[in-house]
Design an enzyme around this catalytic site. Structure first.
Site, short mmCIF file in Angstrom:
data_model
loop_
_atom_site.label_atom_id
_atom_site.label_comp_id
_atom_site.label_asym_id
_atom_site.label_seq_id
_atom_site.Cartn_x
_atom_site.Cartn_y
_atom_site.Cartn_z
N HIS A 32 0.74 -1.39 -0.17
CA HIS A 32 0.28 0.11 0.00
C HIS A 32 0.92 1.23 0.01
O HIS A 32 2.03 1.17 0.89
CB HIS A 32 -0.98 0.03 1.16
CG HIS A 32 -2.26 -0.83 0.85
ND1 HIS A 32 -2.63 -1.40 2.19
CD2 HIS A 32 -2.76 -1.15 -0.19
CE1 HIS A 32 -3.73 -2.04 1.62
NE2 HIS A 32 -3.81 -2.22 0.31
N ASP A 50 0.43 -2.79 8.38
CA ASP A 50 -1.10 -3.03 8.83
C ASP A 50 -1.63 -4.37 8.97
O ASP A 50 -1.32 -5.17 8.32
CB ASP A 50 -1.80 -2.28 7.85
CG ASP A 50 -1.37 -0.80 7.44
OD1 ASP A 50 -0.57 -0.10 8.14
OD2 ASP A 50 -1.95 -0.15 6.57
N ASP A 66 1.08 4.11 1.34
CA ASP A 66 1.49 4.86 2.31
C ASP A 66 2.46 4.33 3.05
O ASP A 66 3.29 4.70 3.95
CB ASP A 66 0.36 5.34 3.14
CG ASP A 66 -0.40 3.86 3.72
OD1 ASP A 66 -0.72 2.93 3.01
OD2 ASP A 66 -0.89 3.97 4.90
#
Lengths: 303, 303
Positions: free
Chosen positions: A64, A212, A66
């Site tokens: 991802h 995450d 980020d």
């Protein structure tokens, strides 16, 4: 021996309130590791006085944006700043294609070796080890293949109790053996007992990075008994439905993980852009696990 | 009618001294265009109060990281912020592959249309036009295929001189014709002369963006008589050898370009990280072309 974490970014998804996307530095006795590399990481390194060319290993949790969009800029800047030393990069397999297409069209030829090690996103795996530290990756539960990372200090030697060896004239070669717990006898028959002349090494320290992820039992065994666990806490628990939907965790869940694995301390991070004030996230976690702290950008945290 | 340029980044290659990689906003009568999108552009937009979802067109000059590495982050954040309106993207052909591979592995599905228009890096070409503004791209001279962009305001109508039409009871339908220079006659035979009742439109304004490039005659015809030219000035002229080697320009050369094309004003930018103090770059350019200004981040410049 230094073992510290510097937070360069603690924002989830979109940068907000001067919080940056995820990146953090591990300084283990001046070995410098970078975990994740969100957009702007090279500027954050500069802001907080970390020389990027000292970074030897970069660990990317998942693809991802980020968590990795600052990587190509950082690799290019290292090149422009005259890096020649090897750089080891760990991350999901497609990461190297993403890097290569960008180096290709910018006609960038790295003058240092970029050594890519694809991570195993299905099983726990040791990925790096030297005589002072080891690193393993382990699968997390996210929307795309993701791993966490655990850093374990190697067992250290005992230390000599200086006051006890004054005037003893112990041969220097014995000192290393005593530190390893081995008794020694010199040519006069004098016995030097490790148990008397040394104090035991402090326990080895460990740090785990979990972001995450949904809080989930599958990775608990990988982070047992860590001294410090960084666990994402994107939402307050009142938004647990949103956390489930987006494969993130709530502050309460992060605290439950820390408690279940017997961590000494919990560091929260990866805050949703909806929270300007982070104190409710901290308060919620502390109800479950008292030794919790908010990760804040620019702060160093001892492991 | 507003025609302004906001500088979001003016640094070359590596960000330094709080200067960011290249990006700038054109606000033409509240149509918002973005030129280049270096790392950190989404944070800079936020810092300077530009709503990213108002951007309708993005123009990328070339595929060196300091001109586009903020793009995937910006596109993703637009998605997270609920964009649904079309976004037009212009840039060298491989740009779309670079974007797609990253959207693919992050499993990002844009809910708005991203409409990609590859630029012609060999020939000047009109790439966008509506009834108020047109944009063309033109090849620059850089290490990789690169284009500049020129923004031309469409010819405007003359304006009615209000004092002269008081009590005339001119039919409203005539006003638009008069503004376009057409004389009108009403049913009573009264003649309304455009030359008497209107003042001519101000000349149409134009802006040219030239970065990155060697100062070179090949693109001079594309930027003739612009009101404002942004021209890269990576180095002082004492470093012209380095400028030649890296396909960049010196401050003096930027000024020579501005002079040769009859520009009204020159804006310098894309400063090398070796210059903390930018005033020598300005002084050097002013020797050749007096109406020169340093582009500074966060400043708006009128075209």
């Amino acid at each position: 021996m230094k073992f510290e974490v510097l937070i360069l970014g603690n924002s989830s998804a979109t940068p907000m309130f001067e919080r940056h996307p995820t990146a953090q530095i591990i300084n283990f006795n001046e070995q410098i590791f970078l975990i994740d590399c969100g957009e702007g990481t090279q500027m954050q390194l500069h802001r907080y006085g970390v020389k990027s060319n000292k970074i030897s290993h970069i660990f990317i949790s998942h693809l991802h944006g980020d968590h990795y969009l600052g990587l190509v800029g950082l690799l290019s800047s290292m090149n422009l700043h005259g890096r020649f030393s090897d750089l080891h990069l760990y991350g999901p397999e497609p990461l190297i294609d993403i890097i290569n297409i960008q180096l290709k069209y910018s006609e960038t030829y790295l003058q240092y070796n970029l050594i890519f090690h694809p991570t195993n996103t299905n099983e726990e795996e040791f990925i790096f080890q030297n005589n002072t530290i080891s690193v393993k990756s382990f699968p997390l539960k996210h929307r795309v293949p993701t791993t966490g990372f655990r850093f374990d200090e190697a067992p250290r030697n005992a230390s000599i109790i200086r006051e006890r060896i004054v005037n003893m004239n112990i041969p220097t070669v014995f000192l290393q053996q005593l530190k390893r717990g081995v008794d020694c006898v010199d040519i006069d028959g004098t016995v030097y007992k490790a148990s008397e002349l040394t104090k035991p090494a402090p326990p080895s320290r460990s740090y785990a990075y979990c972001s995450d992820t949904r809080a989930f039992e599958s990775y608990l065994s990988s982070v047992q008994n860590v001294d410090l666990i960084y666990h994402e806490s994107t939402f307050l628990h009142e938004m647990v439905d949103r956390a489930i939907e987006t494969f993130h965790s709530t502050s309460l869940e992060a605290a439950q993980v820390a408690k279940q694995v017997g961590a000494k301390k919990l560091l929260l991070g990866h805050y949703s852009a909806r929270y300007r004030d982070l104190s409710p996230l901290l308060a919620e976690a502390k109800l479950e696990f008292d030794n919790t702290e908010l990760s804040l950008e620019g702060n160093w945290y001892n492991v």
